[in-house]
Design a protein around this motif. Structure first.
Motif, PDB file in Angstrom:
ATOM      1  N   HIS A  15      -6.772 -50.323  46.385  1.00 58.96           N
ATOM      2  CA  HIS A  15      -6.494 -50.250  47.834  1.00 58.96           C
ATOM      3  C   HIS A  15      -6.348 -48.860  48.317  1.00 58.96           C
ATOM      4  O   HIS A  15      -6.069 -47.753  47.551  1.00 58.96           O
ATOM      5  N   HIS A  45     -22.216 -59.366  51.756  1.00 57.28           N
ATOM      6  CA  HIS A  45     -20.773 -59.479  50.994  1.00 57.28           C
ATOM      7  C   HIS A  45     -20.913 -60.578  50.031  1.00 57.28           C
ATOM      8  O   HIS A  45     -20.400 -60.684  48.878  1.00 57.28           O
ATOM      9  N   MET A  71     -16.992 -58.574  40.820  1.00 56.94           N
ATOM     10  CA  MET A  71     -15.598 -59.409  41.090  1.00 56.94           C
ATOM     11  C   MET A  71     -14.480 -58.265  40.675  1.00 56.94           C
ATOM     12  O   MET A  71     -14.426 -58.283  39.473  1.00 56.94           O
ATOM     13  N   GLY A  72     -13.654 -58.099  41.411  1.00 60.03           N
ATOM     14  CA  GLY A  72     -12.604 -57.144  40.986  1.00 60.03           C
ATOM     15  C   GLY A  72     -12.896 -55.932  40.671  1.00 60.03           C
ATOM     16  O   GLY A  72     -12.199 -55.615  39.443  1.00 60.03           O
ATOM     17  N   ALA A  93     -20.544 -60.598  46.245  1.00 61.97           N
ATOM     18  CA  ALA A  93     -19.047 -61.328  45.442  1.00 61.97           C
ATOM     19  C   ALA A  93     -19.942 -62.147  44.264  1.00 61.97           C
ATOM     20  O   ALA A  93     -18.974 -62.248  43.490  1.00 61.97           O
ATOM     21  N   GLU A  94     -21.165 -62.392  44.110  1.00 62.20           N
ATOM     22  CA  GLU A  94     -21.663 -63.205  43.177  1.00 62.20           C
ATOM     23  C   GLU A  94     -21.869 -62.346  41.818  1.00 62.20           C
ATOM     24  O   GLU A  94     -22.236 -62.636  40.790  1.00 62.20           O
ATOM     25  N   LYS A  99     -17.230 -51.928  50.458  1.00 61.73           N
ATOM     26  CA  LYS A  99     -16.366 -52.617  49.360  1.00 61.73           C
ATOM     27  C   LYS A  99     -15.187 -52.078  48.673  1.00 61.73           C
ATOM     28  O   LYS A  99     -16.038 -51.163  47.682  1.00 61.73           O
ATOM     29  N   TYR A 152     -12.428 -51.945  45.622  1.00 58.24           N
ATOM     30  CA  TYR A 152     -11.678 -52.438  44.754  1.00 58.24           C
ATOM     31  C   TYR A 152     -10.506 -51.942  44.202  1.00 58.24           C
ATOM     32  O   TYR A 152      -9.782 -52.575  43.281  1.00 58.24           O
ATOM     33  N   MET A 158     -14.359 -49.730  35.217  1.00 57.65           N
ATOM     34  CA  MET A 158     -14.146 -50.513  36.515  1.00 57.65           C
ATOM     35  C   MET A 158     -14.847 -49.969  37.665  1.00 57.65           C
ATOM     36  O   MET A 158     -15.040 -48.580  37.762  1.00 57.65           O
ATOM     37  N   MET A 196     -15.577 -55.695  38.492  1.00 57.59           N
ATOM     38  CA  MET A 196     -16.167 -55.447  37.135  1.00 57.59           C
ATOM     39  C   MET A 196     -17.339 -56.615  37.258  1.00 57.59           C
ATOM     40  O   MET A 196     -17.385 -57.457  38.237  1.00 57.59           O
ATOM     41  N   VAL A 197     -18.326 -56.265  36.434  1.00 57.34           N
ATOM     42  CA  VAL A 197     -19.610 -56.907  36.612  1.00 57.34           C
ATOM     43  C   VAL A 197     -19.475 -58.403  36.464  1.00 57.34           C
ATOM     44  O   VAL A 197     -19.067 -58.717  35.246  1.00 57.34           O
ATOM     45  N   LEU A 198     -19.910 -59.386  37.078  1.00 57.23           N
ATOM     46  CA  LEU A 198     -19.852 -60.791  37.066  1.00 57.23           C
ATOM     47  C   LEU A 198     -20.891 -61.330  36.341  1.00 57.23           C
ATOM     48  O   LEU A 198     -21.208 -62.043  35.435  1.00 57.23           O
ATOM     49  N   GLU A 199     -22.202 -61.189  37.333  1.00 53.22           N
ATOM     50  CA  GLU A 199     -23.320 -61.804  36.760  1.00 53.22           C
ATOM     51  C   GLU A 199     -24.608 -60.729  37.023  1.00 53.22           C
ATOM     52  O   GLU A 199     -24.546 -60.186  38.090  1.00 53.22           O
TER      53      GLU A 199
END
Lengths: 162, 767
Positions: A22, A117, A125-126, A121-122, A18, A20, A1, A128-131
């Motif tokens: 808190h 940002h 996400m959270g 975000a693309e 950014k 991920y 993560m 973890m690698v999204l794309e």
């Protein structure tokens, strides 16, 4: 993560932060300062991996960074991420920024931090690698920007308003 | 009221500020404007204002007053508003604020929105910062989106599901049916996130892992996907530096690792593909190496056949020769993990590893050092030690302590001869003497004592080292101790191993006196040298009155100075002397002397030495009839002087509550007076046993603590026995000993835990 993604310049001024996980506002600023302190001491010909500072999880977390011109791109990750893979991810991120902003430089990031940002975000996400496909990311970001443009005439598209 | 300024304007303005104060002023002014704009409930410019607020937040200024505004933006119909609103929510809000719960309804609506990008925003926000309640409420929506045909939404839903599972693990089952079809997708984004979701499920639940292995038979599916990626040839969409979607390959390899771990069938099913990836991947760019690295880690972790393992370690060996320092770094890290299990294979790369000691990068050097120590064995000890000692000479100070300790350990285990061992120790002490850990000194002394045939050689070499350099305290301490013990061998020139040197007693005393006077010597070192001088009065027994009176003079002058500096340590030694002499009348006199009266204590010390003609010494205390022989230490064995003296320190009760009583008894460690050895005795007066008894202790930062194993975990009822445990406390600064203890045990079936402070240590235990 991925715990945090930070971009700051050679003097430690944050250009994007950014988190991920808190942390309080003060802690966040402290983390940025501490990370800058650790990363800026590094020589040019040493490896791009560092143990994380005390604030961001100590020895379980690593800082993986790349230095491009006047900017440091730092990803703070835990042991579940591949170090070499994250290096590649940073490269993809920067190449995407380059495509979106046409020869990106620090000023672009300064004046369009919200756009950065959106691009990020693309990709992540959270934590973890999204794309990772650069064209996919750019297509989606463009489509969303078009939607914004079409809604109202007050906000102009980023390409024109520099 | 004029329209609020644009974000870009604000940024431009802030950049013109020349000082931090100026910047702060500008920001405050703008914040005030934004606040009044919020108060006016202006919909048109809310988006712009929040964007500015987020920028200021990034610079480190407070922005919490914008939280509610983010919610209003999220509820708006405009995409532009929603975008900034959700971004603001992710940056400014978190679970701990109540405000964020208000988002739940908005997110729910947006998850069902007609526009996919709005749905995407909602999924993204939920996946980043959704609380457990939100996740519980909205899990159903996420699950629905996992089954949609829209790949953009599907991949986001998959990662959102990962977050939901992390927050509410019980919901994992719910996502199972939808996950099943994910791997048949063509879209790489969906494949990638599905593999992440599967990985998360496997790591969280062993049942799920078994299910995937046996029921879904996931491994062949993954192998097939991986094969397609490798064999498919050039595919422009997924190409990164000539390799087809390396990120997906790495993810799949990681999932295979988890599936194959400790399972023979799965491991066998993936053997071929792993060998294929390992041999066919192009290594000229970083992406290729990333895949190879992941493959190696997988091979090492599953039950692979030995041929494959050797292949993996050879890949790591090749990595070590790579120009890219990152590659070398990961190779060393992995080798460190595998050196225990595949020791012989790693040994083949020993020379490359040793070369890495000379690398410029600090992290690489450290790993190379750790790995080198792990590779030392009886066969290569001489060669390896040469390299490591060379490294010790030239490395940064941060490494020296660890390296020195490592050398001592390795030498102890594999030394080919006693002489080699002593020489190695000498080398470490002379080159890195100041970085050697404090506890090495007593260990070394022990070692030297045990090497009986080397005493003459050792003391001669140490003496010569002292002549060169007295700044390195551990070296000086060990040398002084040796000279004190074996000074007679030194003077009589009995060395066999090398040319014996000619040295007289006067010269030896000169050197030791020099240590006492020197500013470089710490109080501990002075203690060692003073003791050595005192011991020499017996060793140099053949000699005339001149030497013995010289010794007495030294002790008289420096005894009191030393006492002023670190009274109790020396007094303890003096006590030891007296104890050994016998004569109980004498002992109480010394013991009652407090450190505040060093002069008279010095006088007592002098008394020991019989009738003296004091030159400038303090007046002796009321004389105590002691009939002693002219030389103090006659008739004593050559044991180290400071054996365990437990007489001086009374025991104490550290803790007594609820029937559990813990007593401390004390001893002085041998031969380091800074270490107090405390034995705890735990007893139980209640009618039931206290089981699973664990005693933990913590001390302030200036101390170091070592807890040895307890005698047992059960404190028997009604004082039928006790649990004992030894604690060693190192107290170099002689500060007041304080301790915090934590006790946990099970009593009458229920767990008990207690924390207590222990402050009533007797002064003798730490002075």
């Amino acid at each position: 993560m991925i715990k945090a993604i930070l971009i700051f310049n050679n003097h430690g001024k944050p250009r994007l932060s950014k988190f991920y996980e808190h942390y309080s506002e003060d802690t966040e600023q402290q983390i940025i300062r501490e990370t800058f302190h650790l990363v800026s001491k590094r020589d040019e010909n040493v490896c791009n991996f560092l143990e994380g500072g005390m604030l961001i999880g100590g020895s379980e977390n690593k800082l993986i960074y790349r230095h491009y011109a006047t900017l440091y791109f730092v990803f703070c990750v835990d042991s579940s991420e591949s170090e070499l893979g994250i290096l590649d991810l940073i490269q993809v991120f920067v190449e995407t920024l380059d495509k979106c902003f046409e020869n990106v430089c620090e000023l672009d990031l300064i004046f369009h931090v919200d756009k950065v940002h959106n691009i990020l975000a693309e990709m992540v996400m959270g934590g973890m690698v999204l794309e990772t496909n650069m064209n996919e990311i750019i297509t989606q970001v463009d489509a969303q920007n078009k939607m914004e443009k079409s809604e109202t005439f007050i906000f102009q598209s980023p390409r024109q308003d520099r | 009221m004029p329209a609020p300024i644009r974000l870009r304007e604000l940024i431009r303005t802030i950049r013109t500020a020349r000082t931090q104060a100026e910047e702060r002023e500008m920001i405050q002014k703008e914040c005030a404007a934004i606040r009044s704009s919020f108060r006016e409930e202006d919909n048109t410019y809310r988006c712009r204002n929040v964007a500015k607020l987020l920028y200021m937040h990034m610079l480190g200024y407070p922005a919490h007053f914008g939280q509610l505004e983010c919610l209003k933006l999220i509820a708006s119909q405009k995409f532009t508003d929603k975008r900034i609103g959700y971004l603001g929510a992710m940056l400014l809000l978190d679970e701990r604020q109540d405000v964020h719960l208000l988002m739940t309804n908005c997110i729910k609506n947006d998850l069902n929105h007609s526009t996919q990008y709005v749905q995407g925003l909602a999924l993204c926000t939920l996946g980043c910062m959704g609380s457990s309640e939100m996740c519980r409420d909205l899990a159903g929506e996420v699950e629905k989106l996992l089954k949609t045909s829209n790949s953009y939404l599907r991949k986001k839903a998959a990662l959102c599901a990962v977050h939901v599972i992390r927050k509410v693990p019980e919901l994992m089952e719910m996502f199972l049916p939808a996950t099943k079809n994910l791997l048949s997708e063509k879209n790489h984004g969906v494949l990638h996130t599905s593999v992440v979701l599967l990985t998360e499920m496997c790591e969280r639940s062993p049942d799920m892992l078994l299910h995937f292995r046996k029921v879904w038979i996931l491994v062949p599916q993954l192998v097939r996907i991986l094969k397609n990626l490798i064999m498919s040839g050039y595919s422009p969409e997924h190409d990164v530096s000539g390799i087809s979607d390396p990120f997906l390959q790495v993810r799949i390899l990681r999932l295979l690792r988890i599936l194959g771990r400790s399972d023979d069938d799965s491991s066998e099913a993936m053997n071929d593909i792993l060998a294929q990836v390992a041999t066919n991947t192009e290594t000229s760019k970083n992406v290729g190496n990333a895949i190879l690295y992941e493959t190696v880690l997988t091979i090492m972790d599953i039950k692979s056949e030995s041929g494959l393992r050797v292949l993996a370690i050879n890949i790591l060996g090749r990595f070590l020769l790579n120009n890219d320092k990152n590659i070398r770094y990961v190779a060393l890290t992995s080798l460190l993990k595998t050196v225990q299990t595949d020791h012989n294979a790693v040994q083949r790369h020993r020379s490359t590893i040793v070369d890495c000691l000379k690398d410029l990068d600090v992290s690489i050097k450290r790993r190379a050092m750790e790995l080198s120590f792990a590779l030392v064995n009886g066969n290569n000890i001489r060669g390896m030690m040469k390299e490591l000692l060379y490294f010790l000479d030239s490395c940064d100070p941060e490494f020296k302590a660890d390296c020195a300790s490592g050398v001592f350990l390795a030498a102890e285990k594999y030394a080919p001869s006693k002489r080699w061992h002593i020489d190695t120790i000498m080398r470490v002490l002379t080159t890195a003497g100041s970085y050697v850990r404090d506890d090495s000194v007593p260990n070394l002394i022990q070692l030297i004592t045990n090497s009986v045939e080397m005493h003459a050689y050792t003391v001669q070499r140490l003496y010569k080292a002292l002549l060169d350099d007295i700044s390195q305290q551990p070296l000086v301490q060990v040398s002084s101790w040796c000279i004190g013990e074996y000074g007679d061998l030194l003077v009589s020139g009995q060395c066999e191993e090398e040319e014996p040197i000619q040295v007289t007693e006067d010269e030896v005393l000169d050197v030791l006196e020099g240590l006492l006077v020197s500013n470089l010597s710490t109080p501990v070192t002075r203690g060692y040298s003073l003791t050595a001088i005192m011991k020499l009065s017996t060793r140099f027994s053949s000699v005339c009155l001149k030497i013995s009176s010289r010794i007495k003079k030294v002790v008289s002058i420096y005894g009191s100075i030393c006492l002023k500096m670190y009274s109790q340590a020396c007094l303890t030694r003096a006590n030891d002397l007296l104890d050994l002499l016998g004569g109980n009348d004498v002992v109480p006199v010394i013991q009652t002397t407090l450190p505040t009266k060093p002069a008279s204590a010095g006088g007592e010390l002098l008394d020991l030495l019989g009738d003296l003609s004091l030159s400038g010494g303090p007046a002796p205390a009321p004389s105590v009839p002691v009939s002693q022989p002219p030389f103090l230490l006659d008739g004593l064995s050559s044991q180290p002087l400071f054996n365990d003296i437990s007489a001086a320190i009374p025991p104490m009760t550290a803790y007594s509550k609820n029937g559990l009583k813990i007593e401390f008894t004390f001893e002085r460690a041998n031969p380091n007076p800074n270490i107090a050895v405390i034995t705890i005795h735990a007893t139980n007066t209640t009618e039931d046993d206290m089981t699973e008894f664990v005693f933990q202790a913590a001390v302030p930062k200036t101390f170091q603590l070592q807890l040895l194993s307890p005698s047992s975990n059960i404190v028997p009822a009604l004082n039928h026995g006790s649990v004992t445990q030894v604690i060693r406390v190192l107290n170099p600064q002689k500060q007041q000993l304080r301790m915090r203890v934590k006790l946990t045990y099970t009593h009458k079936g229920s767990p008990v835990q207690d924390l207590a402070e222990v402050n009533n240590f007797p002064p003798q235990s730490w002075q």
